[in-house]
Scaffold this motif. Structure first.
Motif, PDB file in Angstrom:
ATOM      1  N   PHE A 175       5.820  -1.229  -5.658  1.00 29.01           N
ATOM      2  CA  PHE A 175       5.467  -2.122  -4.554  1.00 29.01           C
ATOM      3  C   PHE A 175       4.998  -3.426  -5.186  1.00 29.01           C
ATOM      4  O   PHE A 175       3.951  -3.480  -5.817  1.00 29.01           O
ATOM      5  N   GLU A 176       5.779  -4.492  -5.039  1.00 29.48           N
ATOM      6  CA  GLU A 176       5.499  -5.748  -5.730  1.00 29.48           C
ATOM      7  C   GLU A 176       4.933  -6.794  -4.787  1.00 29.48           C
ATOM      8  O   GLU A 176       5.181  -6.761  -3.575  1.00 29.48           O
TER       9      GLU A 176
ATOM     10  N   PRO B  13      -3.655  10.221  -6.181  1.00 27.71           N
ATOM     11  CA  PRO B  13      -2.509   9.961  -5.302  1.00 27.71           C
ATOM     12  C   PRO B  13      -1.526   8.983  -5.934  1.00 27.71           C
ATOM     13  O   PRO B  13      -1.928   8.023  -6.594  1.00 27.71           O
ATOM     14  N   VAL B  14      -0.247   9.230  -5.736  1.00 32.46           N
ATOM     15  CA  VAL B  14       0.790   8.324  -6.226  1.00 32.46           C
ATOM     16  C   VAL B  14       0.836   7.118  -5.285  1.00 32.46           C
ATOM     17  O   VAL B  14       1.175   7.247  -4.108  1.00 32.46           O
ATOM     18  N   SER B  15       0.492   5.938  -5.813  1.00 33.40           N
ATOM     19  CA  SER B  15       0.414   4.749  -4.970  1.00 33.40           C
ATOM     20  C   SER B  15       0.619   3.510  -5.814  1.00 33.40           C
ATOM     21  O   SER B  15       0.593   3.560  -7.041  1.00 33.40           O
ATOM     22  N   ASP B  16       0.801   2.384  -5.143  1.00 32.33           N
ATOM     23  CA  ASP B  16       0.912   1.093  -5.805  1.00 32.33           C
ATOM     24  C   ASP B  16       0.325   0.048  -4.867  1.00 32.33           C
ATOM     25  O   ASP B  16       0.421   0.180  -3.636  1.00 32.33           O
ATOM     26  N   THR B  17      -0.308  -0.966  -5.448  1.00 29.32           N
ATOM     27  CA  THR B  17      -0.982  -1.996  -4.658  1.00 29.32           C
ATOM     28  C   THR B  17      -0.310  -3.343  -4.884  1.00 29.32           C
ATOM     29  O   THR B  17       0.055  -3.680  -6.007  1.00 29.32           O
ATOM     30  N   ALA B  18      -0.149  -4.100  -3.811  1.00 28.42           N
ATOM     31  CA  ALA B  18       0.462  -5.425  -3.899  1.00 28.42           C
ATOM     32  C   ALA B  18      -0.226  -6.365  -2.914  1.00 28.42           C
ATOM     33  O   ALA B  18      -0.887  -5.931  -1.972  1.00 28.42           O
ATOM     34  N   THR B  19      -0.040  -7.637  -3.152  1.00 25.68           N
ATOM     35  CA  THR B  19      -0.566  -8.651  -2.245  1.00 25.68           C
ATOM     36  C   THR B  19       0.595  -9.274  -1.481  1.00 25.68           C
ATOM     37  O   THR B  19       1.537  -9.784  -2.087  1.00 25.68           O
ATOM     38  N   VAL B  20       0.502  -9.219  -0.175  1.00 25.83           N
ATOM     39  CA  VAL B  20       1.528  -9.789   0.692  1.00 25.83           C
ATOM     40  C   VAL B  20       0.966 -11.075   1.287  1.00 25.83           C
ATOM     41  O   VAL B  20      -0.037 -11.046   2.010  1.00 25.83           O
ATOM     42  N   THR B  21       1.564 -12.197   0.952  1.00 26.62           N
ATOM     43  CA  THR B  21       1.128 -13.490   1.463  1.00 26.62           C
ATOM     44  C   THR B  21       2.126 -13.991   2.499  1.00 26.62           C
ATOM     45  O   THR B  21       3.228 -13.468   2.630  1.00 26.62           O
ATOM     46  N   THR B  22       1.737 -15.013   3.224  1.00 25.83           N
ATOM     47  CA  THR B  22       2.609 -15.550   4.261  1.00 25.83           C
ATOM     48  C   THR B  22       2.382 -17.041   4.412  1.00 25.83           C
ATOM     49  O   THR B  22       1.271 -17.538   4.182  1.00 25.83           O
ATOM     50  N   THR B  23       3.421 -17.760   4.770  1.00 25.13           N
ATOM     51  CA  THR B  23       3.307 -19.186   5.097  1.00 25.13           C
ATOM     52  C   THR B  23       3.256 -19.380   6.606  1.00 25.13           C
ATOM     53  O   THR B  23       3.178 -20.507   7.090  1.00 25.13           O
ATOM     54  N   ASP B  24       3.285 -18.273   7.321  1.00 23.53           N
ATOM     55  CA  ASP B  24       3.264 -18.310   8.785  1.00 23.53           C
ATOM     56  C   ASP B  24       1.816 -18.381   9.261  1.00 23.53           C
ATOM     57  O   ASP B  24       1.052 -17.427   9.122  1.00 23.53           O
ATOM     58  N   GLU B  25       1.419 -19.512   9.793  1.00 25.19           N
ATOM     59  CA  GLU B  25       0.041 -19.671  10.267  1.00 25.19           C
ATOM     60  C   GLU B  25      -0.284 -18.680  11.380  1.00 25.19           C
ATOM     61  O   GLU B  25      -1.414 -18.236  11.526  1.00 25.19           O
ATOM     62  N   ASN B  26       0.710 -18.314  12.176  1.00 31.44           N
ATOM     63  CA  ASN B  26       0.468 -17.352  13.243  1.00 31.44           C
ATOM     64  C   ASN B  26       0.129 -15.983  12.682  1.00 31.44           C
ATOM     65  O   ASN B  26      -0.679 -15.243  13.249  1.00 31.44           O
TER      66      ASN B  26
ATOM     67  N   LEU C 140      -2.472  -4.796   0.094  1.00 29.47           N
ATOM     68  CA  LEU C 140      -2.068  -3.560   0.739  1.00 29.47           C
ATOM     69  C   LEU C 140      -1.762  -2.506  -0.315  1.00 29.47           C
ATOM     70  O   LEU C 140      -1.267  -2.815  -1.390  1.00 29.47           O
ATOM     71  N   THR C 141      -2.060  -1.262   0.015  1.00 29.81           N
ATOM     72  CA  THR C 141      -1.756  -0.141  -0.865  1.00 29.81           C
ATOM     73  C   THR C 141      -0.740   0.766  -0.193  1.00 29.81           C
ATOM     74  O   THR C 141      -0.920   1.157   0.965  1.00 29.81           O
ATOM     75  N   ALA C 142       0.321   1.077  -0.921  1.00 25.97           N
ATOM     76  CA  ALA C 142       1.366   1.978  -0.419  1.00 25.97           C
ATOM     77  C   ALA C 142       1.228   3.314  -1.137  1.00 25.97           C
ATOM     78  O   ALA C 142       1.338   3.380  -2.364  1.00 25.97           O
ATOM     79  N   THR C 143       0.976   4.377  -0.374  1.00 25.53           N
ATOM     80  CA  THR C 143       0.762   5.715  -0.928  1.00 25.53           C
ATOM     81  C   THR C 143       1.872   6.649  -0.459  1.00 25.53           C
ATOM     82  O   THR C 143       2.243   6.625   0.719  1.00 25.53           O
ATOM     83  N   VAL C 144       2.370   7.474  -1.375  1.00 23.40           N
ATOM     84  CA  VAL C 144       3.463   8.392  -1.055  1.00 23.40           C
ATOM     85  C   VAL C 144       2.892   9.736  -0.619  1.00 23.40           C
ATOM     86  O   VAL C 144       2.111  10.353  -1.361  1.00 23.40           O
ATOM     87  N   HIS C 145       3.268  10.177   0.583  1.00 26.54           N
ATOM     88  CA  HIS C 145       2.789  11.446   1.135  1.00 26.54           C
ATOM     89  C   HIS C 145       3.932  12.442   1.244  1.00 26.54           C
ATOM     90  O   HIS C 145       5.080  12.067   1.509  1.00 26.54           O
ATOM     91  N   ARG C 146       3.616  13.711   1.053  1.00 30.44           N
ATOM     92  CA  ARG C 146       4.596  14.774   1.219  1.00 30.44           C
ATOM     93  C   ARG C 146       4.813  15.076   2.696  1.00 30.44           C
ATOM     94  O   ARG C 146       3.997  14.724   3.544  1.00 30.44           O
ATOM     95  N   ASP C 147       5.926  15.734   2.983  1.00 28.20           N
ATOM     96  CA  ASP C 147       6.190  16.238   4.331  1.00 28.20           C
ATOM     97  C   ASP C 147       5.989  17.745   4.309  1.00 28.20           C
ATOM     98  O   ASP C 147       6.820  18.490   3.789  1.00 28.20           O
ATOM     99  N   THR C 148       4.851  18.198   4.824  1.00 25.94           N
ATOM    100  CA  THR C 148       4.561  19.629   4.838  1.00 25.94           C
ATOM    101  C   THR C 148       4.620  20.207   6.245  1.00 25.94           C
ATOM    102  O   THR C 148       4.272  21.361   6.454  1.00 25.94           O
ATOM    103  N   GLY C 149       5.042  19.369   7.200  1.00 29.45           N
ATOM    104  CA  GLY C 149       5.080  19.823   8.586  1.00 29.45           C
ATOM    105  C   GLY C 149       6.468  19.831   9.169  1.00 29.45           C
ATOM    106  O   GLY C 149       7.391  20.441   8.626  1.00 29.45           O
ATOM    107  N   ASP C 150       6.636  19.060  10.244  1.00 27.81           N
ATOM    108  CA  ASP C 150       7.893  19.103  11.006  1.00 27.81           C
ATOM    109  C   ASP C 150       8.489  17.704  11.164  1.00 27.81           C
ATOM    110  O   ASP C 150       8.858  17.302  12.258  1.00 27.81           O
ATOM    111  N   ASP C 151       8.587  16.965  10.059  1.00 27.91           N
ATOM    112  CA  ASP C 151       9.168  15.622  10.068  1.00 27.91           C
ATOM    113  C   ASP C 151       8.387  14.640  10.929  1.00 27.91           C
ATOM    114  O   ASP C 151       8.944  13.644  11.408  1.00 27.91           O
TER     115      ASP C 151
END
Length: 377
Positions: free
Chosen positions: A49-50, A144-157, A112-123
């Protein structure tokens, strides 16, 4: 005679070939043991996650691999997820787009941090609904298997009322116990004088926080005196963040001292150590090659008076040879932890409770003699 020798030789050759066939067959069975006997291998995952610019409503994950399938969960340090991906099948996926919910109030910007979760239920993702009982994160070395990135924006809204971080300047190198200067240019995009909290983070952990007041439309370069103590060594991300924006750069942190562990006191009930540990981990007490007890979780840095309680079931005598060893990982998952090495050797020290007790007794005696001599003088 020659005929009998030839026949005997043939029999030996046949016997050898049969033996080789048996060994090969056994090897195949052993190699396929998990599949044959229904033994499941530990689930594995990875994610990339870049840092990027976004529009506040979607985020793209460069690549994720999941051995058992599952989900990617986006968080910002709060108690609830910001967004969850669609169900992903087992395998490798590139450029996975995650959309925030239509009724979500938080834009997908900032750190933001993106973490990978298993599917142990019903999708259907149920980790938060079941208090972590289902769809737990994939783990690597107990974390936990995860990666952190900074998401910036030029959109003032997308920024809304959040201050914008227009630039950041930090040293390229530092040690893990010094104060560094981090400069950031921050702008108030609104028309109104506003106060907001600004944080400096290293690999996602807050190291400094300050309230900044800016006039409407004002930009200002702010200097943060940031103490790096407690930061893990290595190539790290350092960033300045507002409510909804941020900017990051890289910093190479060198651990400020040699990793070490020394035993200060020991009884059959507990062991007290001092340690310099370069990454998150713990101290383990080992006996006959097995871990018999561990300290609590330790953050990177130097620690005094770390107590390791010995289990009554350990049956340790004062003459037993013990070893205090530094491990990286979680004390709650010793099997997944790994010994910390320095100069290609584990960081550890060997001792007996009796020897430590004798040393402590000798030190006390020397101290009493010195005090007595001083009094006589």
């Amino acid at each position: 005679m020659s005929s009998r020798l030839t026949f005997g030789t043939l029999k030996r050759i046949v016997a050898i070939l049969i033996a080789i066939a048996i060994v090969l067959a056994a090897g195949i069975v052993v190699g396929q043991a998990p599949a044959i006997f229904g033994v499941e291998e530990d689930p594995e995952a990875s994610i990339t996650f870049e840092d990027k610019q976004g529009n506040g409503t979607t985020v793209t994950i460069q690549e994720v691999s999941l051995s058992d399938g599952g989900y990617i969960v986006l968080t910002d340090g709060g108690d609830e997820p910001l967004a969850v991906s669609e169900h992903l099948e087992a395998g490798t996926h590139e450029n996975v787009t995650i959309e925030r919910e239509d009724d979500a109030t938080r834009e997908l910007v900032g750190q933001l941090t993106a973490t990978v979760h298993r599917d142990t239920g019903d999708d259907s993702f149920a980790y938060y609904e079941t208090d972590g009982e289902e769809d737990q994160p994939y783990l690597e070395d107990g974390f936990p298997v995860s990666d952190t990135a900074t998401v910036t924006t030029t959109d003032e809204n997308a920024l809304g009322d959040s201050f914008a971080v227009e630039s950041i300047d930090a040293p390229a190198t530092a040690t893990t116990n010094e104060t560094i200067q981090v400069n950031a240019t921050i702008r108030n995009p609104t028309e109104f004088q506003t106060q907001q909290s600004i944080t400096v983070r290293i690999d996602g952990t807050v190291f400094e926080q300050r309230v900044l007041e800016l006039e409407g439309g004002e930009s200002r370069t702010v200097t943060f005196e940031t103490d790096t103590s407690g930061a893990p060594p290595g190539n790290r991300t350092i960033g300045v963040y507002t409510d909804g924006d941020g900017a990051v750069t890289e910093i190479d942190l060198e651990f400020h001292t040699d990793p070490s562990v020394t035993v200060d006191d020991a009884t059959t009930e507990n062991v007290t150590v001092a340690t310099a540990i370069p990454e998150q981990g713990f101290v383990a007490i080992e006996h006959n090659g097995s871990v018999v007890s561990t300290s609590g979780q330790l953050e990177p840095g130097e620690h005094e008076n770390v107590t390791v309680d010995l289990s009554e079931n350990a049956s340790i005598n004062e003459s037993d040879e013990l070893m205090a060893t530094l491990y990286a990982g979680s004390p709650d998952d010793v099997d997944s932890a790994s010994p910390i090495e320095f100069e290609d050797e584990p960081v550890q020290t060997t001792f007996t409770i009796g020897d430590v007790a004798d040393t402590e007794s000798g030190n006390e005696s020397d101290a009493n003699d010195s005090a007595a001599e001083s009094a006589n003088e």
